[in-house]
Design an enzyme around this catalytic site. Sequence first.
Site, PDB file in Angstrom:
ATOM      1  N   ASP A   1      40.823  44.187  33.851  1.00 31.13           N
ATOM      2  CA  ASP A   1      40.865  42.959  32.321  1.00 31.13           C
ATOM      3  C   ASP A   1      41.306  41.447  33.089  1.00 31.13           C
ATOM      4  OD1 ASP A   1      39.134  40.723  30.699  1.00 31.13           O
ATOM      5  OD2 ASP A   1      40.714  41.111  28.839  1.00 31.13           O
TER       6      ASP A   1
ATOM      7  N   ASP B   1      41.854  37.815  31.278  1.00 34.94           N
ATOM      8  CA  ASP B   1      42.517  37.214  29.786  1.00 34.94           C
ATOM      9  C   ASP B   1      42.824  37.600  28.922  1.00 34.94           C
ATOM     10  OD1 ASP B   1      41.714  35.208  31.281  1.00 34.94           O
ATOM     11  OD2 ASP B   1      39.656  34.607  29.984  1.00 34.94           O
TER      12      ASP B   1
HETATM   13 MG   LIG Z   1      40.955  40.538  27.736  1.00 36.74          MG
END
Ligand SMILES: [Mg+2]
Length: 191
Positions: free
Chosen positions: A22, A24
């Site tokens: 992932d 962010d």
């Molecule tokens: Mg995230």
Amino acid sequence: MTSLNSIINRIKQEGNWSLFVDRDGVVNKRIVDDYVKHIDDFSFIKGVENAFSIFATYFHPIILVTNQQGIGKGLMTEDQLNTIHNYMSAKIGEQGGKINGIYYCGDLANSGSNNRKPEIGMALKAKKDFPTINFSRSLMLGDSYSDMQFGKKAGMTTIFINTDNHQNLNYASIDYVCASLESFAHQLSQS
Ligand SMILES: [Mg+2]
């Protein structure tokens, strides 16, 4: 929960593991209630560039999967997002790391999109582009419950990156919890 040693042993003994990450809150600092729209907004979490150089030894391909509904909201364009990702990739490359594929979903959270995590459209696209991916030999790293659901739905091993220091992470979808990408990479290279 599985032990980290058992996950790392499998990665090293079986070989041919893929990594899904992932963005962010894992690679760069998450901006609360807003989106990273410009390079100036993009700030690496400590140790991330070096972590990717370690990952390059153990994983192929390395795939970034990110929900970016700021696009669907009209707050940013795909060109802006690509500019940010080119910057991110260049910085990781400078340290000897590499992200082989970047997949993003600009659809809104309420769109019912199959591409938005926790749905696994982005994983299936990656497998189409990189046919050596085997989800039973894939690891998903993310800081959201939806990342863990995404990983489990696809059949991956999951490690929750506990950026926000959550307590009581006893979810069936989480195989292990690490504090950061840096911490996981360190343990991978030390064991
Ligand atoms: Mg995230």
